[in-house]
Design a protein around this motif. Structure first.
Motif, PDB file in Angstrom:
ATOM      1  N   GLN A 268       0.812  -1.218   0.000  1.00  0.00           N
ATOM      2  CA  GLN A 268       0.000   0.000   0.000  1.00  0.00           C
ATOM      3  C   GLN A 268       0.849   1.274   0.000  1.00  0.00           C
ATOM      4  OE1 GLN A 268      -2.904  -0.044   3.143  1.00  0.00           O
ATOM      5  NE2 GLN A 268      -3.875  -1.932   2.445  1.00  0.00           N
ATOM      6  N   GLU A 269       1.960   1.267   0.783  1.00  0.00           N
ATOM      7  CA  GLU A 269       2.729   2.498   0.978  1.00  0.00           C
ATOM      8  C   GLU A 269       3.920   2.651   0.041  1.00  0.00           C
ATOM      9  OE1 GLU A 269       3.864   3.516   4.968  1.00  0.00           O
ATOM     10  OE2 GLU A 269       2.075   2.585   5.819  1.00  0.00           O
ATOM     11  N   TYR A 270       4.603   1.553  -0.282  1.00  0.00           N
ATOM     12  CA  TYR A 270       5.899   1.675  -0.960  1.00  0.00           C
ATOM     13  C   TYR A 270       5.902   1.163  -2.404  1.00  0.00           C
ATOM     14  CZ  TYR A 270       7.313   2.472   3.869  1.00  0.00           C
ATOM     15  OH  TYR A 270       7.424   2.961   5.141  1.00  0.00           O
ATOM     16  N   LEU A 271       5.318   0.025  -2.666  1.00  0.00           N
ATOM     17  CA  LEU A 271       5.387  -0.532  -4.016  1.00  0.00           C
ATOM     18  C   LEU A 271       4.675   0.324  -5.069  1.00  0.00           C
ATOM     19  CD1 LEU A 271       5.098  -4.372  -3.322  1.00  0.00           C
ATOM     20  CD2 LEU A 271       7.135  -3.005  -3.792  1.00  0.00           C
ATOM     21  N   PRO A 272       3.616   1.077  -4.713  1.00  0.00           N
ATOM     22  CA  PRO A 272       3.019   1.953  -5.737  1.00  0.00           C
ATOM     23  C   PRO A 272       3.997   2.983  -6.307  1.00  0.00           C
ATOM     24  CG  PRO A 272       1.472   1.639  -3.931  1.00  0.00           C
ATOM     25  CD  PRO A 272       2.777   1.021  -3.495  1.00  0.00           C
ATOM     26  N   LEU A 273       5.085   3.280  -5.590  1.00  0.00           N
ATOM     27  CA  LEU A 273       6.064   4.248  -6.095  1.00  0.00           C
ATOM     28  C   LEU A 273       6.677   3.810  -7.418  1.00  0.00           C
ATOM     29  CD1 LEU A 273       8.015   5.020  -2.769  1.00  0.00           C
ATOM     30  CD2 LEU A 273       6.361   6.507  -3.922  1.00  0.00           C
ATOM     31  N   VAL A 274       6.801   2.490  -7.615  1.00  0.00           N
ATOM     32  CA  VAL A 274       7.459   1.987  -8.829  1.00  0.00           C
ATOM     33  C   VAL A 274       6.483   1.280  -9.769  1.00  0.00           C
ATOM     34  CG1 VAL A 274       9.710   1.761  -7.718  1.00  0.00           C
ATOM     35  CG2 VAL A 274       8.104  -0.153  -7.616  1.00  0.00           C
ATOM     36  N   GLN A 275       5.206   1.309  -9.423  1.00  0.00           N
ATOM     37  CA  GLN A 275       4.221   0.620 -10.249  1.00  0.00           C
ATOM     38  C   GLN A 275       4.181   1.254 -11.643  1.00  0.00           C
ATOM     39  OE1 GLN A 275       0.408   0.424  -8.397  1.00  0.00           O
ATOM     40  NE2 GLN A 275      -0.247  -1.338  -9.581  1.00  0.00           N
ATOM     41  N   GLY A 276       4.320   0.419 -12.674  1.00  0.00           N
ATOM     42  CA  GLY A 276       4.277   0.910 -14.049  1.00  0.00           C
ATOM     43  C   GLY A 276       5.563   1.549 -14.521  1.00  0.00           C
ATOM     44  N   LYS A 277       6.613   1.519 -13.681  1.00  0.00           N
ATOM     45  CA  LYS A 277       7.891   2.128 -14.051  1.00  0.00           C
ATOM     46  C   LYS A 277       8.973   1.058 -14.091  1.00  0.00           C
ATOM     47  CE  LYS A 277       6.830   6.543 -11.737  1.00  0.00           C
ATOM     48  NZ  LYS A 277       5.654   6.171 -10.953  1.00  0.00           N
ATOM     49  N   ASP A 278       9.950   1.248 -14.948  1.00  0.00           N
ATOM     50  CA  ASP A 278      11.061   0.309 -15.059  1.00  0.00           C
ATOM     51  C   ASP A 278      12.382   1.056 -14.942  1.00  0.00           C
ATOM     52  OD1 ASP A 278       9.588  -2.079 -15.538  1.00  0.00           O
ATOM     53  OD2 ASP A 278       9.194  -1.374 -17.581  1.00  0.00           O
ATOM     54  N   GLY A 279      13.422   0.311 -14.559  1.00  0.00           N
ATOM     55  CA  GLY A 279      14.788   0.810 -14.616  1.00  0.00           C
ATOM     56  C   GLY A 279      15.001   2.161 -13.994  1.00  0.00           C
ATOM     57  N   ASP A 280      15.551   3.096 -14.801  1.00  0.00           N
ATOM     58  CA  ASP A 280      15.935   4.404 -14.287  1.00  0.00           C
ATOM     59  C   ASP A 280      14.733   5.222 -13.827  1.00  0.00           C
ATOM     60  OD1 ASP A 280      18.579   3.848 -14.832  1.00  0.00           O
ATOM     61  OD2 ASP A 280      18.493   4.696 -16.846  1.00  0.00           O
ATOM     62  N   LYS A 281      13.594   5.064 -14.493  1.00  0.00           N
ATOM     63  CA  LYS A 281      12.403   5.813 -14.078  1.00  0.00           C
ATOM     64  C   LYS A 281      11.939   5.363 -12.699  1.00  0.00           C
ATOM     65  CE  LYS A 281      11.716   8.539 -17.598  1.00  0.00           C
ATOM     66  NZ  LYS A 281      11.820  10.009 -17.417  1.00  0.00           N
ATOM     67  N   ALA A 282      12.004   4.059 -12.436  1.00  0.00           N
ATOM     68  CA  ALA A 282      11.644   3.550 -11.113  1.00  0.00           C
ATOM     69  C   ALA A 282      12.638   4.048 -10.066  1.00  0.00           C
ATOM     70  CB  ALA A 282      11.613   2.021 -11.132  1.00  0.00           C
ATOM     71  N   ALA A 283      13.934   4.022 -10.411  1.00  0.00           N
ATOM     72  CA  ALA A 283      14.958   4.503  -9.478  1.00  0.00           C
ATOM     73  C   ALA A 283      14.738   5.976  -9.163  1.00  0.00           C
ATOM     74  CB  ALA A 283      16.349   4.290 -10.073  1.00  0.00           C
ATOM     75  N   GLU A 284      14.439   6.774 -10.190  1.00  0.00           N
ATOM     76  CA  GLU A 284      14.207   8.206  -9.984  1.00  0.00           C
ATOM     77  C   GLU A 284      13.027   8.429  -9.036  1.00  0.00           C
ATOM     78  OE1 GLU A 284      13.627  12.188 -12.738  1.00  0.00           O
ATOM     79  OE2 GLU A 284      12.684  10.317 -13.372  1.00  0.00           O
ATOM     80  N   ALA A 285      11.947   7.692  -9.246  1.00  0.00           N
ATOM     81  CA  ALA A 285      10.758   7.865  -8.408  1.00  0.00           C
ATOM     82  C   ALA A 285      11.059   7.556  -6.945  1.00  0.00           C
ATOM     83  CB  ALA A 285       9.633   6.968  -8.916  1.00  0.00           C
ATOM     84  N   VAL A 286      11.814   6.481  -6.705  1.00  0.00           N
ATOM     85  CA  VAL A 286      12.151   6.094  -5.328  1.00  0.00           C
ATOM     86  C   VAL A 286      13.087   7.119  -4.693  1.00  0.00           C
ATOM     87  CG1 VAL A 286      13.342   4.362  -3.934  1.00  0.00           C
ATOM     88  CG2 VAL A 286      11.772   3.637  -5.732  1.00  0.00           C
ATOM     89  N   LEU A 287      14.110   7.510  -5.420  1.00  0.00           N
ATOM     90  CA  LEU A 287      15.095   8.453  -4.875  1.00  0.00           C
ATOM     91  C   LEU A 287      14.461   9.800  -4.564  1.00  0.00           C
ATOM     92  CD1 LEU A 287      18.094   7.580  -7.210  1.00  0.00           C
ATOM     93  CD2 LEU A 287      17.883   7.019  -4.784  1.00  0.00           C
ATOM     94  N   GLU A 288      13.572  10.272  -5.423  1.00  0.00           N
ATOM     95  CA  GLU A 288      12.903  11.552  -5.181  1.00  0.00           C
ATOM     96  C   GLU A 288      11.955  11.460  -3.985  1.00  0.00           C
ATOM     97  OE1 GLU A 288      13.065  14.558  -6.149  1.00  0.00           O
ATOM     98  OE2 GLU A 288      14.529  14.394  -7.764  1.00  0.00           O
ATOM     99  N   HIS A 289      11.202  10.353  -3.894  1.00  0.00           N
ATOM    100  CA  HIS A 289      10.234  10.210  -2.803  1.00  0.00           C
ATOM    101  C   HIS A 289      10.918  10.205  -1.440  1.00  0.00           C
ATOM    102  CE1 HIS A 289       6.533   8.891  -0.798  1.00  0.00           C
ATOM    103  NE2 HIS A 289       7.298   8.070  -0.102  1.00  0.00           N
ATOM    104  N   PHE A 290      12.113   9.601  -1.361  1.00  0.00           N
ATOM    105  CA  PHE A 290      12.765   9.414  -0.068  1.00  0.00           C
ATOM    106  C   PHE A 290      13.888  10.427   0.192  1.00  0.00           C
ATOM    107  CE2 PHE A 290      10.888   5.147  -0.589  1.00  0.00           C
ATOM    108  CZ  PHE A 290      10.285   5.012   0.659  1.00  0.00           C
ATOM    109  N   ARG A 291      13.830  11.587  -0.447  1.00  0.00           N
ATOM    110  CA  ARG A 291      14.852  12.593  -0.153  1.00  0.00           C
ATOM    111  C   ARG A 291      14.755  13.079   1.295  1.00  0.00           C
ATOM    112  NH1 ARG A 291      15.138  16.601  -5.276  1.00  0.00           N
ATOM    113  NH2 ARG A 291      16.162  18.001  -3.802  1.00  0.00           N
ATOM    114  N   ASP A 292      13.574  13.034   1.860  1.00  0.00           N
ATOM    115  CA  ASP A 292      13.403  13.407   3.259  1.00  0.00           C
ATOM    116  C   ASP A 292      13.971  12.313   4.163  1.00  0.00           C
ATOM    117  OD1 ASP A 292      12.005  15.155   5.372  1.00  0.00           O
ATOM    118  OD2 ASP A 292      11.245  13.143   5.803  1.00  0.00           O
TER     119      ASP A 292
END
Length: 544
Positions: A268-292
């Protein structure tokens, strides 16, 4: 309340409190398959109903009761049952315990049972993996005397058992070592001896010691596999109210429910961050979300709890529906640690069964983890900028590479240290969202250009590494021209060689400062003390 029961109750509370303060780990139990558990009627008739068991506090009392339980003891030592249990223990140990790097006890009903289990276990495991440790009897028959150990040999076995990766890995016991023997690496107790109350608590307390070592083993619980059914009615086994028993030892199914809840939270909380994304786009989404940082720390705490439960349960078939999503969370954790904590050896931070998943299934994360740090130079780092990757991923690739370069070569080439410190300042500003990805990339690009120029100059300079660090610092930090900076550093070179231990010797530091003041004054520097102190701080950081 009987005195023994009171003593057991007090012990029980001390165990629960020690779990809370971290001096012991939680205990879980698992009932063996039904065909291996001893006949319930025989247990009821010859063990549970014995009046002597009320508040039992001594293992000798248990042994006296069991000596009269002829039918029960014969059942426990039935050759076919012993062989089946030995096979089960061998498979369970190989699949669940040994991969974690831990060890086990197999507890037989009496000394004869220990000998029978050793013979059976040797048919399923290498003989050196297990060892019988029992007390001697003057009239012991030959089949028991073969397992007698001298004092020195027993001391050696006890010591070897405490050591990781050494044999024996399973000790076969019945009363010796069940009290007073402390081996934190002991994780699992295969229990085939009826016990209760104080004796049971003392026995299972052998597996509740915390353990952690430099290889990444981190014991988070103890496990009891029950072949006699004492945990089938836990309140009766410990003679406490169910409320009192709670928190001391729980069934393994509690962990299955906990794992399912944790995985639902992850979905519910974490896997939706990368849903529908692959490779670098998934990495970007995770890195941006967890900058805090607080967000990251919350995810780290969540993942560590999830990983600990996985370590205990794996490779249970229960986990199969969760494995794909668990692997995705492992990949997310690895990506974050690699990007935001470059000083952490990420793969070594995993517990052993999760580390296997990383080795088998986790592809290289979007943030690179360079291993050939000695070949990194300005040109190689500039090549990272040319890659077709999102800006956020490029930022972390550059930060990671710069960190690795300074870590690998900073002591040999101190001029790299200020470059690494500037990179760290960019990292902090980026994480705090004081810089956008584009702004951070712009600053890092300029920094890499400076590095490239410094490396080119270093290749042409006759100065020693420390003297060159001084020259480069004068140019970059103080705006001194290249020719003048080289000359000043060359003048200081003899002093740096004359007092090599200045960082640990106050006397040598005083002498070196005098030479610094002279050289700086000769070149017209007015603020001698401040410049000298800053220079020495730079060189001191190279010594750390």
């Amino acid at each position: 309340m009987a005195a023994g029961t009171l003593a057991a109750t007090l012990d029980k509370y001390s165990i629960r409190e020690s779990i809370e303060d971290g001096t012991t780990v939680p205990l879980y139990y698992q009932l063996a398959p039904n065909d291996l558990v001893v006949d319930r009627e025989a247990m009821e008739r010859e063990f549970w109903a014995a009046a002597e068991l009320e508040g039992v506090a001594d293992i000798e009392e248990i042994n006296r009761v069991l000596d009269r339980a002829v039918t029960l003891k014969n059942m426990l030592k039935n050759p076919d049952r012993v062989d089946k249990i030995a096979r089960f223990v061998a498979e369970h140990f190989r699949q669940y315990v040994e991969p974690m790097g831990y060890k086990a006890f197999l507890v037989g009903v009496d000394r004869e049972a220990c000998g029978l289990y050793k013979e059976a276990l040797d048919r399923h495991l290498p003989p050196e993996m297990s060892q019988v440790v029992i007390s001697r009897g003057h009239n012991d028959p030959p089949e028991l005397r073969r397992y007698h150990l001298g004092e020195e040999e027993e001391a050696r076995v006890r010591k070897a058992f405490r050591k990781p990766d050494e044999n024996p890995k399973i000790l076969i016991v019945t009363e010796k070592l069940l009290t007073g023997y402390d081996a934190p690496i002991l994780y699992c107790m295969y229990l085939d001896k009826p016990m209760r109350d104080h004796v049971l608590l003392q026995a299972i307390a052998r597996v509740n010691r915390p353990y952690e070592d430099e290889k990444g083993r981190r014991k988070t619980n103890g496990l009891i596999v029950d072949f006699v059914g004492v945990f089938d009615h836990l309140e009766r086994a410990l003679a406490f109210d169910s409320e009192d028993v709670e928190g001391v030892v729980e069934g393994l199914e509690v962990l299955q429910a906990r794992f399912a809840r944790l995985m639902e939270r992850g979905r519910q909380e974490y896997l939706p961050l990368v849903q529908g994304k692959d490779g670098d786009k998934a990495a970007e989404a995770v890195l941006e979300h967890f900058r805090d940082k607080e967000e990251r720390e919350g995810f780290y705490a969540y993942f560590r709890e999830l990983e600990e439960v996985y370590e205990i349960l794996s490779p249970d078939a229960f986990l199969r529906p969760f494995l794909e999503d668990y692997q995705a969370l492992v990949k997310m954790y690895r990506l974050l640690r690699s990007a935001y904590e470059p000083h952490v050896q990420v793969d070594r931070s995993f517990l052993r069964k999760t580390a296997e998943i990383v080795q088998k299934h986790t592809a290289t994360p979007g943030v690179k983890d360079p291993t050939e740090t000695h070949v990194l130079d300005g040109s190689a780092l500039l090549a990272l900028l040319a890659e077709e990757k999102p800006d956020t991923v490029k930022v972390f690739n550059l930060l990671k590479a710069l960190y690795q370069l300074v870590k690998a070569r900073g002591r040999e080439e101190p001029y790299l240290i200020p470059i690494g410190e500037r990179a760290e300042a960019i990292r902090r500003a980026f994480e705090a969202r004081q810089l956008s990805s584009q702004e951070a990339l712009k600053e890092l690009t300029a920094l890499v250009q400076d590095l490239k120029e410094a490396q080119a100059q270093r290749g042409q300079s006759p100065l020693s590494p420390k003297a060159f660090a001084v020259a480069w610092w004068l140019r970059v930090q103080k705006g001194v021209g290249a020719e003048k900076a080289e000359a000043l550093a060359a003048q200081l070179e003899p002093a740096l060689e004359a007092w090599p231990h200045w960082a640990s010797s106050p006397q040598q530091e005083r002498e070196l400062r005098k030479e610094l003041y002279k050289a700086l004054a000769h070149f017209g520097v007015k603020d001698l003390v401040a410049w000298a102190s800053e220079l020495l701080d730079l060189l001191r950081r190279a010594e750390l």
